[in-house]
Design an enzyme around this catalytic site. Structure first.
Site, PDB file in Angstrom:
ATOM      1  CE  LYS A 298     104.482  88.973  52.606  1.00  0.00           C
ATOM      2  NZ  LYS A 298     103.181  89.675  52.481  1.00  0.00           N
TER       3      LYS A 298
ATOM      4  CB  SER B 169     103.412  91.175  48.912  1.00  0.00           C
ATOM      5  OG  SER B 169     102.770  91.120  50.179  1.00  0.00           O
TER       6      SER B 169
ATOM      7  CB  SER C 160      99.686  90.484  50.554  1.00  0.00           C
ATOM      8  OG  SER C 160     100.179  91.498  49.735  1.00  0.00           O
TER       9      SER C 160
HETATM   10  N1  GLN Z   1      99.092  94.504  46.322  1.00  0.00           N
HETATM   11  C1  GLN Z   1      98.739  95.371  47.392  1.00  0.00           C
HETATM   12  C2  GLN Z   1      99.812  96.417  47.572  1.00  0.00           C
HETATM   13  O1  GLN Z   1     100.743  96.382  46.859  1.00  0.00           O
HETATM   14  C3  GLN Z   1      98.522  94.597  48.635  1.00  0.00           C
HETATM   15  C4  GLN Z   1      99.779  94.279  49.345  1.00  0.00           C
HETATM   16  C5  GLN Z   1      99.558  93.594  50.648  1.00  0.00           C
HETATM   17  O2  GLN Z   1      98.459  93.144  50.970  1.00  0.00           O
HETATM   18  N2  GLN Z   1     100.606  93.552  51.440  1.00  0.00           N
HETATM   19  O3  GLN Z   1      99.715  97.248  48.408  1.00  0.00           O
END
Ligand code: GLN
Length: 470
Positions: free
Chosen positions: A74, A149, A173
């Site tokens: 990532k 994400s 994420s």
């Molecule tokens: N969707 C969550 C956020 O926007 C989790 C994101 C993540 O785990 N990096 O914060």
């Protein structure tokens, strides 16, 4: 072709396959499916050269434990002398000065890193629609999001562009995109894996996580990347068990499910039915399966979004256009250079969160929001610990519904935040959680089933997940 590392190893060691052919196969898939928008950089020549070296090591019997494992990263994990942008324009032109500890450990065991994967900007998002490099498409239905994400990391594994991916999980994420793409996604205990070389979003929540096709590959990768590290003062130095060798589950654990989650009106019919079926299966197999109430569930998301935005506003202060990354060409003076560089460099969602975080940390509101959220975090931790005094695992669907259409929620941030309802608890309390595939809905879209365990119980968690996934 191959979906399990075990089969790849066997083919390599029986001379039915070479790493070079394997890398060529993945590169071809990356090229053929460029419309999915998964990779931001592909290290084709390097990966082939590395594959060639590892083929020789296999012949000489000096190959490491990950020889034949082709991995994607990532775009928040540093890999020395390779580009890194966190899915953001503000890091335009940035090249990592060092490698993350996890990357060092992968390379030391002869893994091959094939490229850098698209993600939501600074890992903020649930759909991969917040990337400066455009949305990633779900290979199960190209009009739908892959989750976020770590969306690129999930689709890369889903569409056979690599065997495994490392992502990051601050509030789901890794697990949520794994669920949307029919994969296994693990967020370990907070501090189990070094965060050195991971771009920080919310430091007291961030975990590097692993996305694979099956539990066994996930366990092997965890075993190799977890453990003490002098470069991360928060990492745990507890011994790392041989997770991949203890995957046969023989105990009869006690299982709790969150009544509020399983009976929630917000669940889609297919998710509800498949989750119930899993619970029925466990009961029939003789497990104790009981509902637990968690009245604090309504505070989970507000607490998460207050604390993570506060930490993000502090972490992202370093991106100022001065030392590296994007600098506005229109800047007129010093102050204006900061303002413009940050305004032009960060996307809308990141700016929203920086402002929200700055607000909750401001002198007048600090106690009302930040201090209070810290206290609520403690209450949620205590309530969750109570559950683990009586039960071995806490289960629920990973997400309230399956992958939604691209654009469906972009105008409604609150609705988007609600997508994370079931995944953020594990990050608030620092406990390990895994998402495994649990069938598909009427449109053929994957459903995820989430299992959470007590801190540092990854060995049992993985073994139980392996049993349930089969
Ligand atoms: N969707 C969550 C956020 O926007 C989790 C994101 C993540 O785990 N990096 O914060």
């Amino acid at each position: 072709m191959y979906s399990a590392f075990r089969d790849i190893r066997q083919a390599l060691f029986e001379n039915r396959l070479t790493c070079v052919d394997l890398v060529k196969y993945y590169l071809q898939n990356i090229e053929n499916q460029a419309d999915l928008n998964v990779f931001l950089s592909v290290y084709a020549e390097e990966a082939l050269a590395q594959a060639h070296l590892i083929d020789q090591k296999i012949q000489n019997q000096t190959a490491g434990r990950l020889a034949g494992m082709v991995i994607g990263l990532k775009d928040v994990i540093c890999y020395q002398n390779h580009p890194l942008q966190g899915g953001s324009k503000i890091l335009n032109g940035f090249v990592s000065q060092f490698s993350a500890t996890v990357v060092e450990r992968l390379l030391a065991e002869d893994a091959i890193i094939i490229g850098r994967q698209n993600c939501d900007e600074f890992a903020m998002g649930s759909s991969n629609e917040n990337s400066a490099f455009g949305v990633v498409r779900n290979a199960a239905d190209k009009n739908r999001v892959p989750g976020g994400s770590s969306g690129g990391s999930a689709v890369a594994v889903q569409a056979n562009m690599c065997l495994a991916s490392l992502g990051s999980d601050t509030g789901g994420s890794v697990r949520q995109p794994a669920a949307f793409c029919g994969l296994v996604g693990l967020k370990p205990t907070y501090s189990r894996i070094s965060r050195y070389g991971l771009v920080a979003y919310a430091s007291s929540f961030d975990c590097i996580g692993i996305i694979t096709q099956n539990v066994e590959d996930n366990a092997l990768l965890l075993e190799i990347i977890a453990g003490g590290d002098a470069f991360d003062s928060t990492v745990s130095f507890r011994a790392v068990p041989k997770y991949s060798q203890s995957l046969n589950f023989s105990q009869k654990p006690k299982i709790a499910y969150l009544r509020e989650a399983v009976e929630s009106a917000g669940l889609s019919e297919a998710v509800r039915v498949h989750t119930r079926q899993k619970l029925d299966f466990l009961r029939q197999a003789g497990y104790v399966v009981e509902a637990v109430d968690f009245p604090l569930i309504k505070y989970i998301l507000p607490t998460y979004y207050i604390l993570t935005t506060a930490e993000a506003s502090s972490n992202l202060a370093r991106f100022d256009g001065v030392r590296y990354g994007y600098r506005s060409p229109q800047a007129q003076d010093l102050r204006n250079m900061y303002v413009r560089s940050r305004q032009e460099g960060f996307g809308a969602e990141v700016q929203r969160r920086i402002m929200l975080g700055t607000f909750v940390l401001s002198a007048d509101y600090y106690d009302a929001y930040y201090t209070k959220a810290q206290k609520v975090r403690r209450l949620i931790q205590e309530a969750t610990n109570e559950i683990f005094k009586k039960y071995d695992f806490l289960v629920m669907p990973t997400t309230p519904r399956t992958a939604f259409e691209i654009g469906a929620l972009t105008g409604d941030p609150i609705q988007m935040y609600l997508e994370d309802l079931f995944t953020v608890q594990a990050n608030l309390v620092g406990k390990p959680a895994i998402s495994i595939p649990n069938g598909v809905d009427e449109k053929g879209l994957p459903i995820g089933f989430q299992i959470m365990a007590d801190s540092f119980q990854e060995a049992d968690l993985l073994a139980f997940a392996n049993y349930l996934a089969q």
